[in-house]
Design a protein around this motif. Structure first.
Motif, PDB file in Angstrom:
ATOM      1  N   GLY B 105      28.423  20.322  90.186  1.00 46.79           N
ATOM      2  CA  GLY B 105      27.876  20.357  91.543  1.00 46.79           C
ATOM      3  C   GLY B 105      26.716  21.334  91.653  1.00 46.79           C
ATOM      4  N   MET B 293      31.103  14.492  96.079  1.00 50.35           N
ATOM      5  CA  MET B 293      30.410  15.754  96.388  1.00 50.35           C
ATOM      6  C   MET B 293      31.130  16.862  95.659  1.00 50.35           C
ATOM      7  SD  MET B 293      30.319  15.391 100.472  1.00 50.35           S
ATOM      8  CE  MET B 293      29.497  13.992 101.240  1.00 50.35           C
ATOM      9  N   ASN B 298      26.942  21.474  96.052  1.00 54.03           N
ATOM     10  CA  ASN B 298      26.816  20.241  96.815  1.00 54.03           C
ATOM     11  C   ASN B 298      27.855  20.146  97.937  1.00 54.03           C
ATOM     12  OD1 ASN B 298      25.633  17.937  97.608  1.00 54.03           O
ATOM     13  ND2 ASN B 298      26.601  16.642  96.079  1.00 54.03           N
ATOM     14  N   TRP B 299      27.826  21.137  98.807  1.00 51.89           N
ATOM     15  CA  TRP B 299      28.688  21.153  99.984  1.00 51.89           C
ATOM     16  C   TRP B 299      27.816  20.985 101.224  1.00 51.89           C
ATOM     17  CZ3 TRP B 299      33.080  20.034  98.249  1.00 51.89           C
ATOM     18  CH2 TRP B 299      34.243  20.204  98.980  1.00 51.89           C
ATOM     19  N   LYS B 300      26.615  20.440 100.973  1.00 45.59           N
ATOM     20  CA  LYS B 300      25.573  20.337 101.986  1.00 45.59           C
ATOM     21  C   LYS B 300      25.999  19.485 103.182  1.00 45.59           C
ATOM     22  CE  LYS B 300      21.889  18.107 100.415  1.00 45.59           C
ATOM     23  NZ  LYS B 300      20.614  17.964  99.661  1.00 45.59           N
ATOM     24  N   TYR B 385      27.439   8.482 102.483  1.00 47.10           N
ATOM     25  CA  TYR B 385      26.641   9.443 101.729  1.00 47.10           C
ATOM     26  C   TYR B 385      26.305   8.899 100.346  1.00 47.10           C
ATOM     27  CZ  TYR B 385      26.155  13.482  98.596  1.00 47.10           C
ATOM     28  OH  TYR B 385      25.734  14.355  97.631  1.00 47.10           O
ATOM     29  N   TYR B 418      20.133  16.292  94.720  1.00 47.74           N
ATOM     30  CA  TYR B 418      20.669  17.623  94.465  1.00 47.74           C
ATOM     31  C   TYR B 418      19.558  18.641  94.742  1.00 47.74           C
ATOM     32  CZ  TYR B 418      25.350  17.124  92.352  1.00 47.74           C
ATOM     33  OH  TYR B 418      26.685  16.933  92.144  1.00 47.74           O
TER      34      TYR B 418
END
Lengths: 302, 443
Positions: B105, B293, B298-300, B385, B418
């Motif tokens: 991630g 995710m 990648n916790w966007k 997503y 990313y």
């Protein structure tokens, strides 16, 4: 009307900043005076409403500092009105810089605001709104109250946006306000440029100019490519009549004509701001000011 | 002679100095992001469950769990990494080895992976390659072998590329799942992986041990389902907290994870009793589906949704880095070796809703999952997503949208990369979607 533009400017990208007050309107203390401030990536717009009806607006270029641009454009909109910040009952900020509008009571996205504003400018029959802003494009579907039912936004690329057009105005040395007309001044529509990326399209355009293409032809080819890109976005969100275009590019006849052509639909004609009508570029700010009024009344009730 | 043996098929040679520099800089910036993300998770829910503390600790990829894994390795235990959820972790557990999922991630690692594969490739893959090139991930580094399941095209090649570093066990997954021969092939694959695991660990997977491992993951699924049950009513936990707790399962000790998830559920049950909600009950309820995710960078999207104005709350998802990890238990009738292996085969193949399968009904399993979750969790809107390069999920969007349109459930296609650069623009998109959901509830 105040204007800020040097007649002999060689900055071809520079569009006109202006302000307008509806002279026949007046305001009293008990009126609900609300404002919408739309800080876009290229242009900042502010609108003042009195009891939900338009009173004045201002449009200027966004500077590098969003809060400052917000303050400046709202001052600009209030110029010559006797209004001051304290008279505003509620302010909604919108646009890319919406969280940086210091005097705003609330921030709402430009997507909701453009749908609402288009509903105000053209009426309840509007179902599809294409907002072509300085840095992005949004295709919005809405209901008869101007409420968003679905929308799409382009990715972070600036192709087909106001910024892209400014770059072409500079490259071809044609004033930005003339760019639409000029692009339509061709005998036969040339094939669109193959690349929609602004940087690559510029390279392609330079190549075409070297090949002996006229400025008009090059511009037509670029504008057509952009119109196709925007039309795809509209098609993906689902085109339903009536269809309107808001944002700075609504003033670009070359874009509007070609979108109508590609989508095989006519847009509702834009009011002419130069002869006293509303400006589709302030649709977002109008929507924001309308939300401001609704929110003010809602707060009064609670 | 020796040189020929070690020659890499894909990746360029990097000097140790470059590896250390890159890995340290990514690690430093990532730890900052983790601290910042957790801080914001705490701030956005003033009343955040106290039992989340355990999962916050597990979320530090260079913390307690890394040490435990290194210790276990020293004591002779084997670490087996896996790249897709199809890897049968019960077999790994039964051989007394540690399973860890190793997809990356890390945003910045993609730039290193770009030296090997073009940017059109899915960033999850590019980032995993990059992470391996600079020895970034403690789990990936300590893996003695990696199970690579040939699911999507990018995953298929990822395993091949990683053979430059680590022994890779490839598993062929049939791309059609509802046929007898597909299941037969898959069970054969499971049996051959069992042999590989036994060979590496030197531990025989006995009937008794396998049963114990299955019962262990069944208990984990039970705890997970308890958590999901609690997310059906008014929100008692923010979605990104729940998603983080669920995701730590892929590198945590299964038994300890189960114990802590049950503790979390105990606390949440009390909150339900006290009507102690995380957000006002009229907050728009969101489901996320699409590309996985991965923690930490990648916790966007969960952050954007739950910090937005207006705020949304995630109550369910259908992604393989979250709910799909634990949704289905291995269902065994008879505890014979043969039955257990068949049950494992069925659980991993038939229960999967991954877009890598093709079916004449248009991935009806995924559609049914979505419909069920939407109803059970009273979802107001779905965020679809997709990272650029994730072809299969991008293609299935059209299908999912058609179905959700019929149900009158708004769905928004949120595509990204990313990168942190597009957060401003994504915020507008997410907020406009949530405004739309709020307007349906309120104005």
């Amino acid at each position: 009307m105040s204007e800020t533009k040097n007649k002999d400017s060689t900055e071809f990208w520079r569009w006109q900043e202006y302000q307008r007050v509806i002279k026949e309107k007046t305001w009293k203390d008990k009126d609900i005076i609300t404002a919408g401030v739309d800080v876009g990536s290229v242009g900042s717009k502010a609108t003042i409403l009195i009891n939900g009806e338009i009173y004045s607006w201002g449009i200027m270029r966004t500077g590098s500092n969003s809060p400052e641009s917000a303050i400046k454009v709202l001052d600009f909109a209030m110029k010559g009105t006797d209004l001051c910040l304290d008279d505003l009952k509620y302010v909604v900020g919108t646009g890319y810089g919406r969280v940086n509008v210091p005097m705003a009571n609330k921030a709402i996205t430009e997507i909701a605001c453009h749908a609402k504003g288009a509903n105000y400018i053209w009426g309840s029959k509007v179902r599809t709104v294409l907002d072509v802003g300085g840095q992005d494009i949004k295709a919005i579907h809405c209901d008869e109250t101007g409420r968003v039912t679905s929308f799409l936004m382009n990715d972070k690329c600036a192709a087909g946006t106001g910024r892209g057009m400014e770059i072409f105005a500079d490259l071809l040395q044609i004033p930005i306000e003339k760019i639409g007309e000029v692009s339509l001044n061709v005998d036969k529509e040339p094939p669109p440029v193959s690349c929609t990326c602004v940087a690559f399209a510029k390279t392609e355009a330079v190549g075409l100019l070297r090949k002996g293409w006229s400025k008009e032809m090059v511009l037509a080819a670029y504008t057509r490519a952009m119109a196709i890109r925007m039309s795809n976005l509209v098609n993906r969100v689902g085109l339903e009549k009536e269809f309107v275009i808001t944002g700075g590019q609504s003033k670009n006849a070359g874009i509007v004509k070609r979108i109508e052509n590609v989508l095989n639909v006519e847009t509702l004609p834009s009011p002419n701001w130069e002869t006293g009508g509303l400006d589709p570029m302030i649709a977002g700010a109008i929507g924001a000011a309308l939300f401001a009024k609704a929110l003010y009344l809602k707060n009064q009730k609670n | 002679m020796k040189k020929q043996n070690t020659q890499k098929k894909y990746v360029p040679e990097l000097s140790q100095k470059e590896i250390d520099e890159l890995s340290n800089s990514i690690k430093t910036s990532s730890q900052k992001i983790v601290a910042e993300t957790i801080k914001r998770m705490k701030e956005s829910d003033k009343n955040r469950p106290k039992t989340m503390k355990y999962f916050d600790e597990m979320a530090d990829l260079f913390g307690k769990r890394e040490k435990e894994i290194i210790e276990a390795k020293k004591s002779g235990k084997k670490i087996i990494g896996y790249l897709c959820l199809f890897a049968p972790i019960e077999l790994i557990l039964a051989a007394d080895a540690i399973p860890v999922r190793i997809n990356s991630g890390w945003y910045d690692a993609t730039k290193i992976g770009d030296r090997v594969v073009p940017v059109e490739v899915c960033p999850v893959i590019r980032s995993t390659i990059g992470a391996k090139m600079v020895s970034l991930s403690p789990f990936l580094e300590n893996s003695d072998a990696i199970i690579s399941v040939l699911t999507c095209d990018a995953m298929t090649k990822l395993g091949e590329i990683l053979t430059d570093y680590t022994p890779i066990w490839q598993m062929t997954i049939p791309r059609i799942k509802d046929s007898d021969q597909a299941l037969r092939l898959w069970i054969e694959e499971i049996k051959s992986i069992k042999k590989e695991i036994e060979k590496l660990t030197g531990n025989k997977i006995t009937r008794k041990k396998l049963r114990r491992a299955i019962e262990l993951t069944q208990k984990a699924t039970k705890a997970f389902r308890r958590l999901q049950q609690l997310r059906k009513g008014n929100p008692v936990i923010m979605g990104r907290d729940a998603m983080l707790a669920i995701q730590t399962y892929i590198w945590d000790d299964v038994e300890r994870w189960t114990k802590n998830t049950n503790k979390l559920c105990d606390e949440l049950e009390k909150r339900v009793k006290n009507k102690d909600w995380s957000v006002p009950p009229d907050t728009p309820r969101v489901l996320i589906t699409g590309t996985p995710m991965f923690w930490p960078d990648n916790w966007k999207v969960p952050s954007l949704v739950e910090e937005a104005n207006p705020k949304g709350v995630i109550l369910a998802d259908e992604i393989c880095s979250s709910e799909r990890i634990l949704n289905d238990p291995v269902g065994v009738d008879e505890w014979s070796m043969n039955d257990m292996l068949n049950a494992i085969g069925e659980r991993y193949l038939m229960a999967s809703t991954c877009a890598c399968f093709s079916s004449t009904d248009g991935n009806e399993d995924r559609i049914n999952w979505l419909i069920t979750k939407i109803k059970d969790h009273k979802i107001d809107g779905v965020i679809y997503y997709v990272v650029r390069g994730c072809m299969l999920y991008a293609m299935e969007y059209t299908r999912v949208k058609k179905v959700l349109d019929q149900l009158n459930i708004p769905v928004y296609y949120l595509d990204t990369e990313y990168t942190r650069e597009d957060v401003g623009q994504m915020k507008t998109r997410v907020e406009a979607f949530l405004e739309m959901l709020t307007a349906r509830i309120d104005f």
